[in-house]
Design an enzyme around this catalytic site. Structure first.
Site, PDB file in Angstrom:
ATOM      1  CB  SER A 133       5.130  -3.128   4.901  1.00  0.00           C
ATOM      2  OG  SER A 133       3.755  -3.192   5.201  1.00  0.00           O
ATOM      3  CE1 TYR A 146       4.955  -8.669   5.578  1.00  0.00           C
ATOM      4  CE2 TYR A 146       3.912  -6.737   6.518  1.00  0.00           C
ATOM      5  CZ  TYR A 146       4.429  -7.405   5.431  1.00  0.00           C
ATOM      6  OH  TYR A 146       4.422  -6.799   4.193  1.00  0.00           O
TER       7      TYR A 146
HETATM    8  P1  NAD Z   1       4.623 -12.313  -3.381  1.00  0.00           P
HETATM    9  O1  NAD Z   1       4.254 -13.467  -2.515  1.00  0.00           O
HETATM   10  O2  NAD Z   1       3.882 -12.080  -4.658  1.00  0.00           O
HETATM   11  O3  NAD Z   1       6.184 -12.380  -3.733  1.00  0.00           O
HETATM   12  C1  NAD Z   1       7.141 -12.818  -2.808  1.00  0.00           C
HETATM   13  C2  NAD Z   1       8.398 -13.180  -3.558  1.00  0.00           C
HETATM   14  O4  NAD Z   1       9.382 -13.653  -2.601  1.00  0.00           O
HETATM   15  C3  NAD Z   1       8.198 -14.335  -4.559  1.00  0.00           C
HETATM   16  O5  NAD Z   1       9.007 -14.104  -5.697  1.00  0.00           O
HETATM   17  C4  NAD Z   1       8.686 -15.560  -3.786  1.00  0.00           C
HETATM   18  O6  NAD Z   1       9.087 -16.633  -4.601  1.00  0.00           O
HETATM   19  C5  NAD Z   1       9.852 -14.925  -3.038  1.00  0.00           C
HETATM   20  N1  NAD Z   1      10.294 -15.712  -1.891  1.00  0.00           N
HETATM   21  C6  NAD Z   1       9.520 -16.248  -0.910  1.00  0.00           C
HETATM   22  N2  NAD Z   1      10.303 -16.913  -0.038  1.00  0.00           N
HETATM   23  C7  NAD Z   1      11.587 -16.793  -0.479  1.00  0.00           C
HETATM   24  C8  NAD Z   1      12.842 -17.274  -0.006  1.00  0.00           C
HETATM   25  N3  NAD Z   1      12.939 -17.998   1.116  1.00  0.00           N
HETATM   26  N4  NAD Z   1      13.947 -16.967  -0.720  1.00  0.00           N
HETATM   27  C9  NAD Z   1      13.856 -16.240  -1.851  1.00  0.00           C
HETATM   28  N5  NAD Z   1      12.704 -15.757  -2.343  1.00  0.00           N
HETATM   29  C10 NAD Z   1      11.577 -16.047  -1.659  1.00  0.00           C
HETATM   30  O7  NAD Z   1       4.537 -11.062  -2.417  1.00  0.00           O
HETATM   31  P2  NAD Z   1       4.471  -9.473  -2.680  1.00  0.00           P
HETATM   32  O8  NAD Z   1       3.172  -9.008  -2.179  1.00  0.00           O
HETATM   33  O9  NAD Z   1       4.915  -9.104  -4.053  1.00  0.00           O
HETATM   34  O10 NAD Z   1       5.554  -9.003  -1.592  1.00  0.00           O
HETATM   35  C11 NAD Z   1       6.820  -8.502  -1.932  1.00  0.00           C
HETATM   36  C12 NAD Z   1       7.302  -7.632  -0.793  1.00  0.00           C
HETATM   37  O11 NAD Z   1       6.410  -6.534  -0.628  1.00  0.00           O
HETATM   38  C13 NAD Z   1       7.355  -8.331   0.573  1.00  0.00           C
HETATM   39  O12 NAD Z   1       8.510  -7.915   1.276  1.00  0.00           O
HETATM   40  C14 NAD Z   1       6.117  -7.840   1.258  1.00  0.00           C
HETATM   41  O13 NAD Z   1       6.220  -7.876   2.661  1.00  0.00           O
HETATM   42  C15 NAD Z   1       6.048  -6.431   0.735  1.00  0.00           C
HETATM   43  N6  NAD Z   1       4.736  -5.793   0.838  1.00  0.00           N
HETATM   44  C16 NAD Z   1       3.650  -6.327   0.192  1.00  0.00           C
HETATM   45  C17 NAD Z   1       2.430  -5.696   0.308  1.00  0.00           C
HETATM   46  C18 NAD Z   1       1.208  -6.221  -0.372  1.00  0.00           C
HETATM   47  O14 NAD Z   1       0.125  -5.692  -0.096  1.00  0.00           O
HETATM   48  N7  NAD Z   1       1.298  -7.179  -1.273  1.00  0.00           N
HETATM   49  C19 NAD Z   1       2.311  -4.547   1.087  1.00  0.00           C
HETATM   50  C20 NAD Z   1       3.432  -4.028   1.728  1.00  0.00           C
HETATM   51  C21 NAD Z   1       4.639  -4.679   1.581  1.00  0.00           C
END
Ligand code: NAD
Length: 251
Positions: A133, A146
């Site tokens: 991130s 986080y």
């Molecule tokens: P999201 O909530 O859409 O997806 C999260 C995924 O993780 C889902 O498939 C969920 O079912 C799964 N998950 C949650 N808990 C779990 C567990 N205990 N075991 C297995 N799977 C589990 O989120 P996203 O925004 O797509 O985030 C994905 C990654 O990207 C994360 O690591 C997040 O920190 C990172 N990220 C997101 C953003 C953003 O702006 N959305 C920015 C930077 C980094």
């Protein structure tokens, strides 16, 4: 297609960024293993769309991670992407939320990586891609767990890149800024509360205020970067932390 014959396991791929990465790798021919939570019918549809298999492992449980990795067999591409967030001042930060975030965003990647590396080394080829991130490079208030987890995964990635440098296996982070996914939507109410702002103010004055482009990153753009890191031409890209954040961390 250049990923024909390669198997990719993407954690947290039933939603958001992970799903977009899975679609992008599949489009280049990779066999895909999905993981994450969600509605069983929706997940079955995704598996059919992508010709994918699926593990419902809860990655905060080591035994379930071990079972998932054993079932998947030797994977060529491991994308550690599952993650969660909680927004709260540090003095009120719920202990269970701290433990969950560190377990899912950081420790789970240690377990999947240690279990995936032997087969990658044996094949002399592998790609480990960790969704970190912008918060692996900089911080925002009220996200102590986080930010700690994401700075941690960045350090972990550099370490394994060095350990694997002569094996044909690369390890890199992708560090998105704000991508419009359920994870971002979910933190808006808590951010409204923590900062005393309206929903629109959170979107425009907190989230997009960070990104000079004033645009959310698209999940497909993250997928395209993951595809690049799998290319032969990226064989010397290792230990890197790739920002895709609309200029956020340039400031
Ligand atoms: P999201 O909530 O859409 O997806 C999260 C995924 O993780 C889902 O498939 C969920 O079912 C799964 N998950 C949650 N808990 C779990 C567990 N205990 N075991 C297995 N799977 C589990 O989120 P996203 O925004 O797509 O985030 C994905 C990654 O990207 C994360 O690591 C997040 O920190 C990172 N990220 C997101 C953003 C953003 O702006 N959305 C920015 C930077 C980094």
């Amino acid at each position: 297609m250049f990923l024909d014959g390669k198997k990719a396991l993407i954690t947290g791929s039933t939603s958001g960024i992970g799903l977009a990465v899975a679609r992008s790798l599949r489009a280049e021919g990779a066999e895909v293993v999905l993981n994450g939570f969600g509605d069983a019918g929706e997940i079955a549809k995704l598996c059919a769309e992508l010709g994918a298999s699926y593990s419902g492992a809860d990655l905060t449980d080591v035994a379930q991670v071990e079972e998932m990795m054993a079932e998947a067999g030797g994977v060529d591409i491991l994308v550690n992407n599952a993650g969660t967030q909680h927004v709260s001042p540090v003095e009120d930060f719920p202990i269970d939320k701290w433990n969950l975030i560190i377990a899912l965003n950081l420790t789970a990647a240690f377990h999947t990586t240690r279990l995936a590396v032997p087969a990658m080394k044996e094949k002399g080829w592998g790609r480990i891609i960790n969704t970190a991130s912008a918060h692996s490079l900089t911080a925002s208030p009220f996200k102590s767990a986080y930010n700690a987890s994401k700075h941690g995964i960045a350090g972990f990635t550099k370490t394994i890149a060095l350990e694997l440098a002569q094996t044909g296996v690369t390890a890199n982070c992708i560090s998105p800024g704000y991508v419009w996914t359920p994870l971002i939507e979910g933190q808006i109410p808590d951010t409204m509360k923590a900062r005393g702002l309206s929903r629109e103010e959170v979107i425009n004055d907190v989230l997009l205020a960070k990104q000079p482009t004033k645009k959310f990153v698209q999940p497909e753009e993250v997928g395209a970067l993951a595809v690049f890191l799998c290319r032969e031409e990226a064989g010397n890209v290792t230990g890197a932390n790739w920002s895709i954040d609309g200029g956020w961390t340039a400031e």
